[in-house]
Design a protein around this motif. Structure first.
Motif, PDB file in Angstrom:
ATOM      1  N   GLY A  58       0.771  -1.237   0.000  1.00  0.00           N
ATOM      2  CA  GLY A  58       0.000   0.000   0.000  1.00  0.00           C
ATOM      3  C   GLY A  58       0.798   1.279   0.000  1.00  0.00           C
ATOM      4  N   GLY A  59       2.009   1.249  -0.558  1.00  0.00           N
ATOM      5  CA  GLY A  59       2.799   2.468  -0.630  1.00  0.00           C
ATOM      6  C   GLY A  59       3.331   2.919   0.717  1.00  0.00           C
ATOM      7  N   ARG A  60       3.589   1.968   1.594  1.00  0.00           N
ATOM      8  CA  ARG A  60       4.155   2.264   2.918  1.00  0.00           C
ATOM      9  C   ARG A  60       5.530   1.648   3.015  1.00  0.00           C
ATOM     10  NH1 ARG A  60      -0.912  -0.157   6.164  1.00  0.00           N
ATOM     11  NH2 ARG A  60      -0.540  -1.699   4.555  1.00  0.00           N
ATOM     12  N   THR A  61       6.283   2.095   3.988  1.00  0.00           N
ATOM     13  CA  THR A  61       7.559   1.442   4.273  1.00  0.00           C
ATOM     14  C   THR A  61       7.260   0.141   5.007  1.00  0.00           C
ATOM     15  OG1 THR A  61       7.878   2.445   6.447  1.00  0.00           O
ATOM     16  CG2 THR A  61       8.705   3.692   4.522  1.00  0.00           C
ATOM     17  N   ALA A  62       8.257  -0.707   5.128  1.00  0.00           N
ATOM     18  CA  ALA A  62       8.080  -1.959   5.862  1.00  0.00           C
ATOM     19  C   ALA A  62       7.698  -1.681   7.309  1.00  0.00           C
ATOM     20  CB  ALA A  62       9.357  -2.794   5.800  1.00  0.00           C
ATOM     21  N   VAL A  63       8.344  -0.721   7.923  1.00  0.00           N
ATOM     22  CA  VAL A  63       8.043  -0.375   9.314  1.00  0.00           C
ATOM     23  C   VAL A  63       6.600   0.103   9.438  1.00  0.00           C
ATOM     24  CG1 VAL A  63       8.599   1.219  11.201  1.00  0.00           C
ATOM     25  CG2 VAL A  63      10.447   0.109   9.924  1.00  0.00           C
ATOM     26  N   GLN A  64       6.169   0.977   8.538  1.00  0.00           N
ATOM     27  CA  GLN A  64       4.796   1.475   8.572  1.00  0.00           C
ATOM     28  C   GLN A  64       3.800   0.342   8.359  1.00  0.00           C
ATOM     29  OE1 GLN A  64       5.225   4.336   5.432  1.00  0.00           O
ATOM     30  NE2 GLN A  64       5.462   6.068   6.852  1.00  0.00           N
ATOM     31  N   ALA A  65       4.098  -0.543   7.420  1.00  0.00           N
ATOM     32  CA  ALA A  65       3.188  -1.654   7.130  1.00  0.00           C
ATOM     33  C   ALA A  65       3.070  -2.586   8.329  1.00  0.00           C
ATOM     34  CB  ALA A  65       3.678  -2.417   5.901  1.00  0.00           C
ATOM     35  N   LEU A  66       4.186  -2.908   8.962  1.00  0.00           N
ATOM     36  CA  LEU A  66       4.149  -3.767  10.148  1.00  0.00           C
ATOM     37  C   LEU A  66       3.375  -3.095  11.272  1.00  0.00           C
ATOM     38  CD1 LEU A  66       7.810  -5.093  10.118  1.00  0.00           C
ATOM     39  CD2 LEU A  66       5.741  -6.442   9.656  1.00  0.00           C
ATOM     40  N   ASP A  67       3.626  -1.807  11.462  1.00  0.00           N
ATOM     41  CA  ASP A  67       2.919  -1.061  12.509  1.00  0.00           C
ATOM     42  C   ASP A  67       1.411  -1.008  12.249  1.00  0.00           C
ATOM     43  OD1 ASP A  67       5.288  -0.612  13.863  1.00  0.00           O
ATOM     44  OD2 ASP A  67       5.476   1.489  13.206  1.00  0.00           O
ATOM     45  N   ALA A  68       1.032  -1.036  10.967  1.00  0.00           N
ATOM     46  CA  ALA A  68      -0.382  -0.987  10.596  1.00  0.00           C
ATOM     47  C   ALA A  68      -1.039  -2.372  10.652  1.00  0.00           C
ATOM     48  CB  ALA A  68      -0.542  -0.385   9.206  1.00  0.00           C
ATOM     49  N   GLY A  69      -0.246  -3.399  10.957  1.00  0.00           N
ATOM     50  CA  GLY A  69      -0.805  -4.737  11.102  1.00  0.00           C
ATOM     51  C   GLY A  69      -0.630  -5.661   9.914  1.00  0.00           C
ATOM     52  N   ALA A  70       0.156  -5.255   8.929  1.00  0.00           N
ATOM     53  CA  ALA A  70       0.401  -6.135   7.785  1.00  0.00           C
ATOM     54  C   ALA A  70       1.158  -7.376   8.250  1.00  0.00           C
ATOM     55  CB  ALA A  70       1.208  -5.406   6.710  1.00  0.00           C
ATOM     56  N   ALA A  71       0.887  -8.485   7.609  1.00  0.00           N
ATOM     57  CA  ALA A  71       1.572  -9.732   7.944  1.00  0.00           C
ATOM     58  C   ALA A  71       3.054  -9.611   7.580  1.00  0.00           C
ATOM     59  CB  ALA A  71       0.945 -10.893   7.192  1.00  0.00           C
ATOM     60  N   PRO A  72       3.935  -9.995   8.491  1.00  0.00           N
ATOM     61  CA  PRO A  72       5.368  -9.911   8.200  1.00  0.00           C
ATOM     62  C   PRO A  72       5.766 -10.618   6.906  1.00  0.00           C
ATOM     63  CG  PRO A  72       5.041 -10.317  10.523  1.00  0.00           C
ATOM     64  CD  PRO A  72       3.689 -10.434   9.865  1.00  0.00           C
ATOM     65  N   ARG A  73       5.132 -11.747   6.600  1.00  0.00           N
ATOM     66  CA  ARG A  73       5.449 -12.461   5.356  1.00  0.00           C
ATOM     67  C   ARG A  73       5.091 -11.605   4.138  1.00  0.00           C
ATOM     68  NH1 ARG A  73       6.750 -17.690   4.424  1.00  0.00           N
ATOM     69  NH2 ARG A  73       6.210 -18.146   6.582  1.00  0.00           N
ATOM     70  N   ASP A  74       3.975 -10.896   4.191  1.00  0.00           N
ATOM     71  CA  ASP A  74       3.585 -10.014   3.087  1.00  0.00           C
ATOM     72  C   ASP A  74       4.570  -8.863   2.934  1.00  0.00           C
ATOM     73  OD1 ASP A  74       1.357 -11.636   2.679  1.00  0.00           O
ATOM     74  OD2 ASP A  74       0.006 -10.289   3.778  1.00  0.00           O
ATOM     75  N   VAL A  75       5.024  -8.340   4.054  1.00  0.00           N
ATOM     76  CA  VAL A  75       6.001  -7.242   4.021  1.00  0.00           C
ATOM     77  C   VAL A  75       7.328  -7.747   3.452  1.00  0.00           C
ATOM     78  CG1 VAL A  75       7.206  -5.501   5.383  1.00  0.00           C
ATOM     79  CG2 VAL A  75       4.832  -6.087   5.943  1.00  0.00           C
ATOM     80  N   TRP A  76       7.734  -8.951   3.882  1.00  0.00           N
ATOM     81  CA  TRP A  76       8.976  -9.544   3.355  1.00  0.00           C
ATOM     82  C   TRP A  76       8.863  -9.709   1.840  1.00  0.00           C
ATOM     83  CZ3 TRP A  76      13.864 -10.275   3.569  1.00  0.00           C
ATOM     84  CH2 TRP A  76      14.481 -11.294   2.865  1.00  0.00           C
ATOM     85  N   ASN A  77       7.745 -10.228   1.365  1.00  0.00           N
ATOM     86  CA  ASN A  77       7.564 -10.402  -0.081  1.00  0.00           C
ATOM     87  C   ASN A  77       7.594  -9.068  -0.809  1.00  0.00           C
ATOM     88  OD1 ASN A  77       7.424 -13.205  -0.267  1.00  0.00           O
ATOM     89  ND2 ASN A  77       5.283 -13.212   0.334  1.00  0.00           N
ATOM     90  N   ALA A  78       6.964  -8.056  -0.245  1.00  0.00           N
ATOM     91  CA  ALA A  78       6.967  -6.725  -0.873  1.00  0.00           C
ATOM     92  C   ALA A  78       8.380  -6.149  -0.914  1.00  0.00           C
ATOM     93  CB  ALA A  78       6.030  -5.790  -0.117  1.00  0.00           C
ATOM     94  N   LEU A  79       9.127  -6.340   0.151  1.00  0.00           N
ATOM     95  CA  LEU A  79      10.513  -5.859   0.192  1.00  0.00           C
ATOM     96  C   LEU A  79      11.350  -6.590  -0.855  1.00  0.00           C
ATOM     97  CD1 LEU A  79      12.701  -4.110   1.512  1.00  0.00           C
ATOM     98  CD2 LEU A  79      12.972  -5.910   3.234  1.00  0.00           C
ATOM     99  N   CYS A  80      11.170  -7.897  -0.953  1.00  0.00           N
ATOM    100  CA  CYS A  80      11.902  -8.666  -1.966  1.00  0.00           C
ATOM    101  C   CYS A  80      11.531  -8.232  -3.372  1.00  0.00           C
ATOM    102  CB  CYS A  80      11.629 -10.158  -1.786  1.00  0.00           C
ATOM    103  SG  CYS A  80      12.421 -10.873  -0.339  1.00  0.00           S
ATOM    104  N   ASP A  81      10.245  -7.976  -3.610  1.00  0.00           N
ATOM    105  CA  ASP A  81       9.809  -7.505  -4.930  1.00  0.00           C
ATOM    106  C   ASP A  81      10.471  -6.179  -5.272  1.00  0.00           C
ATOM    107  OD1 ASP A  81       8.137  -9.723  -5.182  1.00  0.00           O
ATOM    108  OD2 ASP A  81       6.309  -8.598  -4.692  1.00  0.00           O
ATOM    109  N   GLU A  82      10.425  -5.254  -4.331  1.00  0.00           N
ATOM    110  CA  GLU A  82      10.970  -3.911  -4.577  1.00  0.00           C
ATOM    111  C   GLU A  82      12.481  -3.952  -4.801  1.00  0.00           C
ATOM    112  OE1 GLU A  82       9.728  -0.257  -5.458  1.00  0.00           O
ATOM    113  OE2 GLU A  82       8.341  -1.625  -4.466  1.00  0.00           O
ATOM    114  N   MET A  83      13.162  -4.844  -4.085  1.00  0.00           N
ATOM    115  CA  MET A  83      14.628  -4.950  -4.199  1.00  0.00           C
ATOM    116  C   MET A  83      15.062  -5.938  -5.278  1.00  0.00           C
ATOM    117  SD  MET A  83      15.870  -2.745  -2.185  1.00  0.00           S
ATOM    118  CE  MET A  83      17.586  -3.244  -2.231  1.00  0.00           C
ATOM    119  N   GLU A  84      14.080  -6.513  -5.973  1.00  0.00           N
ATOM    120  CA  GLU A  84      14.336  -7.486  -7.037  1.00  0.00           C
ATOM    121  C   GLU A  84      15.209  -8.640  -6.550  1.00  0.00           C
ATOM    122  OE1 GLU A  84      15.741  -5.224 -10.406  1.00  0.00           O
ATOM    123  OE2 GLU A  84      13.760  -4.371 -10.740  1.00  0.00           O
TER     124      GLU A  84
END
Length: 78
Positions: free
Chosen positions: A32-58
């Protein structure tokens, strides 16, 4: 994946300092256009955040999956 595991894999994959910097500063479209820290703080699943970080970092699939496994499997204890 729990929050503590998320931080462990981030540090293993990117290094402690750089990984924390990425998590705090890099905007991830996959959460959702947030940083990993913001997403985790908002309740996003850590696995989803990890996948988003991996996608962004290729991050390639082999690396992505190596760090997503159980911590014991990563260092050969399993």
């Amino acid at each position: 994946m729990r929050h503590s595991e998320f931080w462990q894999v981030v540090e293993e994959a990117f290094g402690a300092g750089y990984g924390r910097s990425l998590a705090a500063d890099l905007v991830l479209t996959g959460v959702g256009g947030r940083t990993a820290v913001q997403a985790l703080d908002a309740g996003a699943a850590p696995r989803d955040v990890w996948n988003a970080l991996c996608d962004e970092m290729e991050v390639d699939e082999a690396t992505r999956w190596r760090y997503r496994r159980d911590p014991k499997a990563r260092d050969g204890r399993r």
